[in-house]
Design an enzyme around this catalytic site. Structure first.
Site, mmCIF file in Angstrom:
data_model
loop_
_atom_site.group_PDB
_atom_site.id
_atom_site.type_symbol
_atom_site.label_atom_id
_atom_site.label_comp_id
_atom_site.label_asym_id
_atom_site.label_seq_id
_atom_site.Cartn_x
_atom_site.Cartn_y
_atom_site.Cartn_z
ATOM 1 N NE ARG A 1 -3.948 -0.873 10.502
ATOM 2 C CZ ARG A 1 -2.950 -0.362 9.799
ATOM 3 N NH1 ARG A 1 -3.067 0.795 9.214
ATOM 4 N NH2 ARG A 1 -1.823 -1.021 9.671
ATOM 5 C CE LYS B 1 -2.244 -1.098 3.807
ATOM 6 N NZ LYS B 1 -1.569 -2.368 4.119
ATOM 7 N NE ARG C 1 6.472 0.258 9.648
ATOM 8 C CZ ARG C 1 5.254 0.113 9.129
ATOM 9 N NH1 ARG C 1 5.000 0.522 7.901
ATOM 10 N NH2 ARG C 1 4.292 -0.432 9.827
ATOM 11 N NE ARG D 1 2.521 -4.032 11.293
ATOM 12 C CZ ARG D 1 3.523 -3.944 10.413
ATOM 13 N NH1 ARG D 1 4.721 -4.420 10.716
ATOM 14 N NH2 ARG D 1 3.315 -3.387 9.257
ATOM 15 N NE ARG E 1 7.360 -2.332 5.638
ATOM 16 C CZ ARG E 1 6.049 -2.331 5.808
ATOM 17 N NH1 ARG E 1 5.256 -2.037 4.795
ATOM 18 N NH2 ARG E 1 5.510 -2.645 6.963
HETATM 19 P P1 AMP Z 1 1.046 0.989 8.976
HETATM 20 O O1 AMP Z 1 2.151 1.927 8.692
HETATM 21 O O2 AMP Z 1 -0.207 1.283 8.205
HETATM 22 O O3 AMP Z 1 1.459 -0.448 8.854
HETATM 23 O O4 AMP Z 1 0.641 1.209 10.521
HETATM 24 C C1 AMP Z 1 1.569 0.974 11.553
HETATM 25 C C2 AMP Z 1 0.862 0.915 12.880
HETATM 26 O O5 AMP Z 1 0.228 2.173 13.141
HETATM 27 C C3 AMP Z 1 -0.268 -0.105 12.979
HETATM 28 O O6 AMP Z 1 0.214 -1.418 13.276
HETATM 29 C C4 AMP Z 1 -1.088 0.480 14.119
HETATM 30 O O7 AMP Z 1 -0.483 0.255 15.371
HETATM 31 C C5 AMP Z 1 -1.009 1.978 13.830
HETATM 32 N N1 AMP Z 1 -2.096 2.390 12.909
HETATM 33 C C6 AMP Z 1 -1.970 2.816 11.634
HETATM 34 N N2 AMP Z 1 -3.158 3.130 11.117
HETATM 35 C C7 AMP Z 1 -4.074 2.881 12.082
HETATM 36 C C8 AMP Z 1 -5.492 2.981 12.153
HETATM 37 N N3 AMP Z 1 -6.220 3.396 11.098
HETATM 38 N N4 AMP Z 1 -6.092 2.644 13.318
HETATM 39 C C9 AMP Z 1 -5.394 2.247 14.377
HETATM 40 N N5 AMP Z 1 -4.055 2.094 14.379
HETATM 41 C C10 AMP Z 1 -3.388 2.414 13.238
#
Ligand code: AMP
Length: 224
Positions: A92, A17, A163, A174, A130
Protein backbone atom coordinates in the site's frame (compact mmCIF):
# COMPACT_ATOMS: atom_id res chain seq x y z
CA UNK A 1 8.95 -18.21 -16.32
CA UNK A 2 8.79 -18.91 -12.61
CA UNK A 3 5.88 -21.04 -11.49
CA UNK A 4 5.31 -18.91 -8.40
CA UNK A 5 3.08 -15.92 -9.14
CA UNK A 6 2.34 -12.98 -6.87
CA UNK A 7 -0.44 -10.88 -8.35
CA UNK A 8 -0.85 -7.50 -6.69
CA UNK A 9 -4.23 -5.81 -6.94
CA UNK A 10 -4.24 -2.04 -6.87
CA UNK A 11 -7.18 0.33 -6.89
CA UNK A 12 -8.96 2.89 -4.73
CA UNK A 13 -11.10 1.75 -1.80
CA UNK A 14 -14.35 0.48 -3.32
CA UNK A 15 -12.87 -0.33 -6.75
CA UNK A 16 -13.80 -4.00 -6.29
CA UNK A 17 -10.50 -5.61 -5.32
CA UNK A 18 -12.00 -7.84 -2.62
CA UNK A 19 -14.89 -8.98 -4.81
CA UNK A 20 -12.77 -9.71 -7.86
CA UNK A 21 -9.89 -11.33 -6.01
CA UNK A 22 -12.27 -13.64 -4.17
CA UNK A 23 -13.69 -14.81 -7.52
CA UNK A 24 -10.27 -15.11 -9.08
CA UNK A 25 -9.09 -17.19 -6.13
CA UNK A 26 -11.97 -19.61 -6.69
CA UNK A 27 -11.25 -19.79 -10.42
CA UNK A 28 -7.48 -20.15 -10.19
CA UNK A 29 -6.82 -21.96 -6.92
CA UNK A 30 -4.41 -19.21 -5.85
CA UNK A 31 -5.13 -18.00 -2.29
CA UNK A 32 -6.67 -14.58 -1.63
CA UNK A 33 -4.36 -12.71 0.74
CA UNK A 34 -6.14 -9.58 1.95
CA UNK A 35 -4.31 -7.55 4.57
CA UNK A 36 -7.59 -5.83 5.51
CA UNK A 37 -9.24 -9.22 6.11
CA UNK A 38 -6.20 -10.42 8.10
CA UNK A 39 -6.43 -7.35 10.33
CA UNK A 40 -10.19 -7.82 10.74
CA UNK A 41 -9.71 -11.51 11.66
CA UNK A 42 -7.11 -10.49 14.24
CA UNK A 43 -9.52 -7.92 15.59
CA UNK A 44 -12.35 -10.44 15.86
CA UNK A 45 -10.02 -12.75 17.81
CA UNK A 46 -8.83 -9.80 19.96
CA UNK A 47 -5.17 -10.58 19.25
CA UNK A 48 -2.44 -8.04 20.07
CA UNK A 49 -2.14 -7.23 16.36
CA UNK A 50 -5.90 -6.78 16.03
CA UNK A 51 -6.04 -4.42 18.99
CA UNK A 52 -3.13 -2.42 17.60
CA UNK A 53 -4.83 -2.14 14.20
CA UNK A 54 -8.33 -1.33 15.47
CA UNK A 55 -8.10 2.40 16.11
CA UNK A 56 -5.88 2.95 13.07
CA UNK A 57 -8.33 1.19 10.76
CA UNK A 58 -11.29 3.02 12.25
CA UNK A 59 -9.51 6.30 11.59
CA UNK A 60 -8.86 5.29 7.97
CA UNK A 61 -5.08 5.43 8.36
CA UNK A 62 -2.44 2.83 7.53
CA UNK A 63 -1.21 0.28 10.06
CA UNK A 64 2.59 0.62 10.57
CA UNK A 65 4.69 -0.97 7.84
CA UNK A 66 6.78 -3.26 10.04
CA UNK A 67 3.82 -5.16 11.52
CA UNK A 68 2.02 -5.24 8.17
CA UNK A 69 5.05 -6.56 6.31
CA UNK A 70 5.71 -9.20 8.99
CA UNK A 71 2.07 -10.31 8.80
CA UNK A 72 2.27 -10.71 5.01
CA UNK A 73 5.62 -12.50 5.19
CA UNK A 74 4.12 -15.03 7.64
CA UNK A 75 1.05 -15.48 5.48
CA UNK A 76 3.05 -16.03 2.28
CA UNK A 77 5.21 -18.61 4.07
CA UNK A 78 2.19 -20.84 4.61
CA UNK A 79 1.97 -23.94 2.39
CA UNK A 80 -1.11 -22.79 0.44
CA UNK A 81 0.98 -19.92 -0.98
CA UNK A 82 3.68 -22.20 -2.39
CA UNK A 83 2.39 -21.57 -5.93
CA UNK A 84 1.79 -17.87 -5.36
CA UNK A 85 -0.95 -15.60 -4.08
CA UNK A 86 -3.42 -12.89 -5.00
CA UNK A 87 -2.55 -9.87 -2.89
CA UNK A 88 -5.39 -7.51 -2.06
CA UNK A 89 -4.49 -4.37 -0.11
CA UNK A 90 -0.74 -5.00 -0.04
CA UNK A 91 1.59 -3.35 -0.85
CA UNK A 92 0.00 0.00 0.00
CA UNK A 93 3.05 2.27 -0.14
CA UNK A 94 6.58 2.31 -1.53
CA UNK A 95 8.18 0.81 1.58
CA UNK A 96 5.80 -2.14 1.40
CA UNK A 97 6.41 -2.43 -2.35
CA UNK A 98 10.14 -2.76 -1.72
CA UNK A 99 9.44 -5.43 0.91
CA UNK A 100 7.16 -7.21 -1.57
CA UNK A 101 9.92 -7.17 -4.20
CA UNK A 102 12.28 -8.72 -1.69
CA UNK A 103 9.75 -11.44 -0.77
CA UNK A 104 9.16 -12.17 -4.46
CA UNK A 105 12.92 -12.39 -5.03
CA UNK A 106 13.32 -14.81 -2.12
CA UNK A 107 10.52 -17.01 -3.50
CA UNK A 108 11.79 -16.69 -7.11
CA UNK A 109 8.28 -15.48 -7.89
CA UNK A 110 6.93 -13.51 -10.84
CA UNK A 111 5.38 -10.24 -9.72
CA UNK A 112 2.57 -8.57 -11.63
CA UNK A 113 0.42 -5.61 -10.59
CA UNK A 114 -3.18 -5.31 -11.76
CA UNK A 115 -4.86 -1.93 -11.39
CA UNK A 116 -8.66 -1.91 -11.11
CA UNK A 117 -9.55 1.49 -12.51
CA UNK A 118 -12.74 3.12 -11.26
CA UNK A 119 -13.65 6.76 -10.70
CA UNK A 120 -14.04 8.11 -7.17
CA UNK A 121 -17.79 8.75 -7.33
CA UNK A 122 -18.46 5.15 -8.30
CA UNK A 123 -16.05 3.91 -5.58
CA UNK A 124 -18.02 5.94 -3.04
CA UNK A 125 -21.36 4.50 -4.32
CA UNK A 126 -20.01 0.99 -3.97
CA UNK A 127 -18.58 1.54 -0.49
CA UNK A 128 -21.69 3.09 1.01
CA UNK A 129 -23.83 0.04 0.17
CA UNK A 130 -21.16 -2.57 0.79
CA UNK A 131 -21.81 -5.40 3.26
CA UNK A 132 -19.39 -8.14 4.27
CA UNK A 133 -19.93 -11.53 5.87
CA UNK A 134 -18.55 -11.79 9.39
CA UNK A 135 -17.77 -15.48 8.90
CA UNK A 136 -16.51 -16.07 5.34
CA UNK A 137 -15.67 -12.50 4.26
CA UNK A 138 -17.94 -12.55 1.16
CA UNK A 139 -18.74 -9.04 -0.06
CA UNK A 140 -22.13 -7.98 -1.43
CA UNK A 141 -23.96 -4.70 -2.02
CA UNK A 142 -27.42 -3.70 -0.84
CA UNK A 143 -28.32 -2.27 -4.27
CA UNK A 144 -25.90 -3.66 -6.87
CA UNK A 145 -25.55 -7.26 -5.62
CA UNK A 146 -28.15 -7.79 -2.87
CA UNK A 147 -28.17 -11.01 -0.83
CA UNK A 148 -31.16 -13.33 -1.23
CA UNK A 149 -32.13 -12.77 2.40
CA UNK A 150 -31.54 -9.35 3.93
CA UNK A 151 -28.53 -9.39 6.27
CA UNK A 152 -27.63 -13.03 5.56
CA UNK A 153 -24.62 -14.24 3.54
CA UNK A 154 -25.62 -16.20 0.40
CA UNK A 155 -22.46 -18.29 0.64
CA UNK A 156 -22.40 -19.47 4.26
CA UNK A 157 -25.47 -18.08 6.05
CA UNK A 158 -23.30 -15.83 8.23
CA UNK A 159 -24.21 -12.32 9.35
CA UNK A 160 -23.65 -9.49 6.87
CA UNK A 161 -22.41 -6.27 8.43
CA UNK A 162 -21.21 -2.85 7.37
CA UNK A 163 -17.51 -2.45 8.06
CA UNK A 164 -16.80 0.09 10.81
CA UNK A 165 -14.48 1.95 8.43
CA UNK A 166 -17.13 2.23 5.69
CA UNK A 167 -18.67 5.39 7.22
CA UNK A 168 -18.31 8.60 5.14
CA UNK A 169 -15.73 10.34 7.39
CA UNK A 170 -13.41 7.33 7.49
CA UNK A 171 -13.88 6.61 3.80
CA UNK A 172 -12.73 10.14 3.02
CA UNK A 173 -9.51 9.55 4.98
CA UNK A 174 -8.99 6.17 3.32
CA UNK A 175 -9.30 7.77 -0.10
CA UNK A 176 -6.79 10.45 0.93
CA UNK A 177 -4.42 7.76 2.22
CA UNK A 178 -4.87 5.96 -1.09
CA UNK A 179 -3.86 8.97 -3.17
CA UNK A 180 -1.01 9.94 -0.87
CA UNK A 181 0.51 6.52 -0.20
CA UNK A 182 -0.75 3.94 -2.69
CA UNK A 183 -1.31 5.75 -6.00
CA UNK A 184 2.49 6.23 -6.44
CA UNK A 185 2.69 2.46 -6.85
CA UNK A 186 0.99 2.74 -10.24
CA UNK A 187 4.07 4.52 -11.58
CA UNK A 188 6.38 2.20 -9.64
CA UNK A 189 5.03 -0.96 -11.31
CA UNK A 190 4.61 0.78 -14.64
CA UNK A 191 8.31 1.64 -14.66
CA UNK A 192 9.10 -2.00 -13.91
CA UNK A 193 6.82 -3.09 -16.80
CA UNK A 194 4.83 -5.15 -14.34
CA UNK A 195 1.61 -3.20 -14.66
CA UNK A 196 -1.71 -3.80 -16.33
CA UNK A 197 -5.00 -1.97 -16.08
CA UNK A 198 -8.48 -3.45 -16.02
CA UNK A 199 -11.49 -1.15 -16.25
CA UNK A 200 -13.55 -1.81 -13.13
CA UNK A 201 -16.88 -0.19 -14.01
CA UNK A 202 -19.96 -2.33 -14.57
CA UNK A 203 -21.30 -5.44 -12.89
CA UNK A 204 -18.97 -7.85 -11.04
CA UNK A 205 -19.46 -10.47 -13.80
CA UNK A 206 -18.38 -8.01 -16.50
CA UNK A 207 -15.26 -6.99 -14.59
CA UNK A 208 -14.45 -10.65 -13.92
CA UNK A 209 -14.52 -11.37 -17.68
CA UNK A 210 -12.18 -8.43 -18.41
CA UNK A 211 -9.86 -9.54 -15.65
CA UNK A 212 -9.75 -13.08 -16.93
CA UNK A 213 -8.92 -11.85 -20.42
CA UNK A 214 -6.18 -9.59 -19.07
CA UNK A 215 -4.64 -12.45 -17.12
CA UNK A 216 -4.84 -15.10 -19.83
CA UNK A 217 -1.41 -16.64 -20.21
CA UNK A 218 -0.38 -15.58 -16.72
CA UNK A 219 -2.91 -17.42 -14.58
CA UNK A 220 -4.15 -20.96 -15.11
CA UNK A 221 -7.91 -21.11 -14.73
CA UNK A 222 -9.82 -24.20 -13.70
CA UNK A 223 -12.32 -25.25 -16.39
CA UNK A 224 -15.73 -23.62 -15.73
P1 AMP B 1 -8.97 -2.85 3.21
O1 AMP B 1 -9.80 -3.99 3.67
O2 AMP B 1 -7.92 -3.24 2.21
O3 AMP B 1 -9.80 -1.69 2.74
O4 AMP B 1 -8.15 -2.33 4.50
C1 AMP B 1 -8.83 -1.83 5.63
C2 AMP B 1 -7.86 -1.10 6.52
O5 AMP B 1 -6.85 -2.01 6.98
C3 AMP B 1 -7.08 0.03 5.87
O6 AMP B 1 -7.83 1.25 5.83
C4 AMP B 1 -5.87 0.13 6.78
O7 AMP B 1 -6.19 0.76 8.00
C5 AMP B 1 -5.59 -1.34 7.09
N1 AMP B 1 -4.69 -1.92 6.06
C6 AMP B 1 -5.00 -2.86 5.14
N2 AMP B 1 -3.94 -3.17 4.40
C7 AMP B 1 -2.92 -2.39 4.84
C8 AMP B 1 -1.57 -2.22 4.45
N3 AMP B 1 -1.03 -2.91 3.43
N4 AMP B 1 -0.82 -1.32 5.14
C9 AMP B 1 -1.32 -0.64 6.16
N5 AMP B 1 -2.60 -0.72 6.57
C10 AMP B 1 -3.41 -1.59 5.91
Amino acid sequence: MSSVLYLIFLGAPGAGKGTQVERLAAASGLPHVSTGNLFRENLQQRTELGLLAESIMNAGDLVPDTVTIDMVRDRLARPDCAGGALLDGFPRNLIQADAMAEMAGAAAATLQAVFLNLDDTECMNRITGRRQCRDCGLICHVRFAPPQVDGVCDQCGGELYRRDDDNPATVERRILAYYRETAPLLGYYHALRKFLTVEADGAPDQVAVRLREALAGLVEFAPE
